[in-house]
Design a protein around this motif. Sequence first.
Motif, PDB file in Angstrom:
ATOM      1  N   GLU A  80       0.822  -1.205   0.000  1.00  0.00           N
ATOM      2  CA  GLU A  80       0.000   0.000   0.000  1.00  0.00           C
ATOM      3  C   GLU A  80       0.861   1.262   0.000  1.00  0.00           C
ATOM      4  O   GLU A  80       0.541   2.239  -0.691  1.00  0.00           O
ATOM      5  CB  GLU A  80      -0.936  -0.017   1.214  1.00  0.00           C
ATOM      6  N   ASN A  81       1.949   1.246   0.775  1.00  0.00           N
ATOM      7  CA  ASN A  81       2.842   2.409   0.798  1.00  0.00           C
ATOM      8  C   ASN A  81       3.511   2.626  -0.556  1.00  0.00           C
ATOM      9  O   ASN A  81       3.641   3.763  -1.028  1.00  0.00           O
ATOM     10  CB  ASN A  81       3.899   2.224   1.893  1.00  0.00           C
ATOM     11  N   ALA A  82       3.949   1.531  -1.190  1.00  0.00           N
ATOM     12  CA  ALA A  82       4.579   1.643  -2.512  1.00  0.00           C
ATOM     13  C   ALA A  82       3.584   2.165  -3.546  1.00  0.00           C
ATOM     14  O   ALA A  82       3.928   2.973  -4.419  1.00  0.00           O
ATOM     15  CB  ALA A  82       5.140   0.295  -2.936  1.00  0.00           C
ATOM     16  N   THR A  83       2.344   1.706  -3.444  1.00  0.00           N
ATOM     17  CA  THR A  83       1.310   2.168  -4.381  1.00  0.00           C
ATOM     18  C   THR A  83       1.098   3.673  -4.264  1.00  0.00           C
ATOM     19  O   THR A  83       1.030   4.393  -5.265  1.00  0.00           O
ATOM     20  CB  THR A  83      -0.010   1.427  -4.109  1.00  0.00           C
ATOM     21  N   GLN A  84       0.986   4.143  -3.030  1.00  0.00           N
ATOM     22  CA  GLN A  84       0.790   5.576  -2.812  1.00  0.00           C
ATOM     23  C   GLN A  84       2.019   6.378  -3.233  1.00  0.00           C
ATOM     24  O   GLN A  84       1.890   7.477  -3.784  1.00  0.00           O
ATOM     25  CB  GLN A  84       0.481   5.823  -1.333  1.00  0.00           C
ATOM     26  N   LYS A  85       3.201   5.827  -2.999  1.00  0.00           N
ATOM     27  CA  LYS A  85       4.446   6.536  -3.326  1.00  0.00           C
ATOM     28  C   LYS A  85       4.548   6.827  -4.815  1.00  0.00           C
ATOM     29  O   LYS A  85       5.044   7.898  -5.217  1.00  0.00           O
ATOM     30  CB  LYS A  85       5.642   5.700  -2.862  1.00  0.00           C
ATOM     31  N   PHE A  86       4.093   5.913  -5.648  1.00  0.00           N
ATOM     32  CA  PHE A  86       4.232   6.078  -7.095  1.00  0.00           C
ATOM     33  C   PHE A  86       2.940   6.567  -7.758  1.00  0.00           C
ATOM     34  O   PHE A  86       2.714   6.333  -8.944  1.00  0.00           O
ATOM     35  CB  PHE A  86       4.687   4.762  -7.727  1.00  0.00           C
ATOM     36  N   GLY A  87       2.097   7.219  -6.979  1.00  0.00           N
ATOM     37  CA  GLY A  87       0.936   7.886  -7.555  1.00  0.00           C
ATOM     38  C   GLY A  87      -0.252   6.990  -7.813  1.00  0.00           C
ATOM     39  O   GLY A  87      -1.164   7.384  -8.559  1.00  0.00           O
ATOM     40  N   GLY A  88      -0.293   5.814  -7.222  1.00  0.00           N
ATOM     41  CA  GLY A  88      -1.429   4.907  -7.413  1.00  0.00           C
ATOM     42  C   GLY A  88      -2.394   4.961  -6.243  1.00  0.00           C
ATOM     43  O   GLY A  88      -2.267   5.785  -5.331  1.00  0.00           O
ATOM     44  N   PHE A  89      -3.372   4.064  -6.243  1.00  0.00           N
ATOM     45  CA  PHE A  89      -4.353   4.006  -5.164  1.00  0.00           C
ATOM     46  C   PHE A  89      -4.913   2.592  -5.063  1.00  0.00           C
ATOM     47  O   PHE A  89      -4.900   1.820  -6.034  1.00  0.00           O
ATOM     48  CB  PHE A  89      -5.488   5.019  -5.382  1.00  0.00           C
ATOM     49  N   VAL A  90      -5.375   2.262  -3.867  1.00  0.00           N
ATOM     50  CA  VAL A  90      -5.945   0.943  -3.583  1.00  0.00           C
ATOM     51  C   VAL A  90      -7.456   1.016  -3.796  1.00  0.00           C
ATOM     52  O   VAL A  90      -8.133   1.855  -3.205  1.00  0.00           O
ATOM     53  CB  VAL A  90      -5.632   0.491  -2.141  1.00  0.00           C
ATOM     54  N   ASN A 122      -5.019 -12.056   2.035  1.00  0.00           N
ATOM     55  CA  ASN A 122      -5.530 -10.749   1.642  1.00  0.00           C
ATOM     56  C   ASN A 122      -5.615 -10.685   0.124  1.00  0.00           C
ATOM     57  O   ASN A 122      -4.679 -11.063  -0.577  1.00  0.00           O
ATOM     58  CB  ASN A 122      -4.623  -9.627   2.160  1.00  0.00           C
ATOM     59  N   ASP A 123      -6.749 -10.236  -0.355  1.00  0.00           N
ATOM     60  CA  ASP A 123      -6.942  -9.976  -1.782  1.00  0.00           C
ATOM     61  C   ASP A 123      -6.920  -8.462  -1.982  1.00  0.00           C
ATOM     62  O   ASP A 123      -7.731  -7.736  -1.380  1.00  0.00           O
ATOM     63  CB  ASP A 123      -8.271 -10.556  -2.273  1.00  0.00           C
ATOM     64  N   ILE A 124      -6.002  -7.997  -2.814  1.00  0.00           N
ATOM     65  CA  ILE A 124      -5.805  -6.563  -3.011  1.00  0.00           C
ATOM     66  C   ILE A 124      -5.936  -6.232  -4.497  1.00  0.00           C
ATOM     67  O   ILE A 124      -5.429  -6.962  -5.345  1.00  0.00           O
ATOM     68  CB  ILE A 124      -4.422  -6.106  -2.521  1.00  0.00           C
ATOM     69  N   THR A 125      -6.588  -5.136  -4.772  1.00  0.00           N
ATOM     70  CA  THR A 125      -6.630  -4.588  -6.128  1.00  0.00           C
ATOM     71  C   THR A 125      -6.122  -3.160  -6.068  1.00  0.00           C
ATOM     72  O   THR A 125      -6.666  -2.342  -5.315  1.00  0.00           O
ATOM     73  CB  THR A 125      -8.051  -4.610  -6.700  1.00  0.00           C
ATOM     74  N   ILE A 126      -5.083  -2.877  -6.841  1.00  0.00           N
ATOM     75  CA  ILE A 126      -4.505  -1.541  -6.858  1.00  0.00           C
ATOM     76  C   ILE A 126      -4.430  -1.045  -8.293  1.00  0.00           C
ATOM     77  O   ILE A 126      -4.404  -1.837  -9.236  1.00  0.00           O
ATOM     78  CB  ILE A 126      -3.102  -1.507  -6.218  1.00  0.00           C
ATOM     79  N   ARG A 127      -4.395   0.275  -8.427  1.00  0.00           N
ATOM     80  CA  ARG A 127      -4.232   0.897  -9.741  1.00  0.00           C
ATOM     81  C   ARG A 127      -3.064   1.868  -9.649  1.00  0.00           C
ATOM     82  O   ARG A 127      -2.994   2.694  -8.724  1.00  0.00           O
ATOM     83  CB  ARG A 127      -5.510   1.605 -10.176  1.00  0.00           C
ATOM     84  N   VAL A 128      -2.169   1.752 -10.605  1.00  0.00           N
ATOM     85  CA  VAL A 128      -0.965   2.581 -10.613  1.00  0.00           C
ATOM     86  C   VAL A 128      -0.801   3.207 -12.002  1.00  0.00           C
ATOM     87  O   VAL A 128      -1.314   2.673 -12.999  1.00  0.00           O
ATOM     88  CB  VAL A 128       0.288   1.742 -10.266  1.00  0.00           C
ATOM     89  N   PRO A 129      -0.112   4.345 -12.082  1.00  0.00           N
ATOM     90  CA  PRO A 129       0.154   4.923 -13.407  1.00  0.00           C
ATOM     91  C   PRO A 129       0.836   3.914 -14.321  1.00  0.00           C
ATOM     92  O   PRO A 129       1.702   3.156 -13.889  1.00  0.00           O
ATOM     93  CB  PRO A 129       1.082   6.104 -13.079  1.00  0.00           C
ATOM     94  N   ASN A 130       0.430   3.911 -15.572  1.00  0.00           N
ATOM     95  CA  ASN A 130       0.928   2.916 -16.512  1.00  0.00           C
ATOM     96  C   ASN A 130       2.452   2.936 -16.625  1.00  0.00           C
ATOM     97  O   ASN A 130       3.098   1.895 -16.766  1.00  0.00           O
ATOM     98  CB  ASN A 130       0.288   3.159 -17.888  1.00  0.00           C
ATOM     99  N   THR A 131       3.028   4.120 -16.510  1.00  0.00           N
ATOM    100  CA  THR A 131       4.485   4.242 -16.635  1.00  0.00           C
ATOM    101  C   THR A 131       5.211   3.694 -15.419  1.00  0.00           C
ATOM    102  O   THR A 131       6.419   3.451 -15.476  1.00  0.00           O
ATOM    103  CB  THR A 131       4.869   5.719 -16.834  1.00  0.00           C
TER     104      THR A 131
END
Length: 298
Positions: A80-90, A122-131
């Motif tokens: 979750e921290n890595a997702t937020q760091k690179f501009g994504g969201f859970v 845990n089942d997680i779905t995250i979305r991150v910038p394509n780049t």
Amino acid sequence: MKTIANLGLTSLVLIILFFSCKKFDPATSENITDQQTATDSTAVSSSAAVEKKDGKQKFIRTADIKFKVKNVVKSTYAIENATQKFGGFVTYTNLQSTIRDQVKTKISPDSTLETTKYTVQNDITIRVPNTQLDTVIKIIAKQIDFLDFRLIKADDVSLKLLSNQLSQKRNTVTQKRVEKAIDAKGKKINDVMEAENALANQKEANDNNIIENLSLEDQINFSTITLQLYQNETIKQEIIASEKDSDAYKPNLGIQIIDSLKNGWYILETIFVFLINLWPFLLIGFGGFFLYKKYFKK
């Protein structure tokens, strides 16, 4: 000659022992395990997640990964921290523990040992910038203890976007022509109504193309990663207070005797009060008995 033969035999035995120890060296075995873990981690990455610069193709990238970790909770926080760091969201997370077995063992009159076997997932779905997809996947790979599978897809939707744009242009042209036709119809209600319905259909089709293109653009710009995390079965042991039987809370004999005397006295008081409430009937009875004795008996 015999001495030389003995020395040669001794040297051969020492060499065999040396290589045998080296073969079963724990450090060597540990290195092999580390290499295998590293292989599992790097296997998650994929060139399908890399976007080419100045490319005309438009890709919708998705990743589906299932793997085992040392600790699901800690790995969840790291992801979750890595997702937020690179501009994504859970967009979804479902952290839960499933009890496999639970046993209670009485170890003393007032204590019980409760042994619980459970698994955490845990089942997680995250979305991150394509780049940033490949970067985030590499960070996730550091949490992997054992990789079950990974599926990475890159769907080219360039033609679909172009088709929607061309359809949108055609609908716009048709819409303008229908508007002009409505203005030219004058007071012919039926013709106007048919033209209005055709215009509404054209607008709806145009809006649908716009919405679909926006959805595709969103999926292109933000890749979706679906993760399934789990860990080895965990055993938890806890000493808890034992449940006492109801007989353990009964009073002793002396208290029971005192309570019985009190209850008997309360019953006697109740009977006495009941008789007092019947005094009119008792008075009538005594009066009737007196008259009977005095007059009727003579």
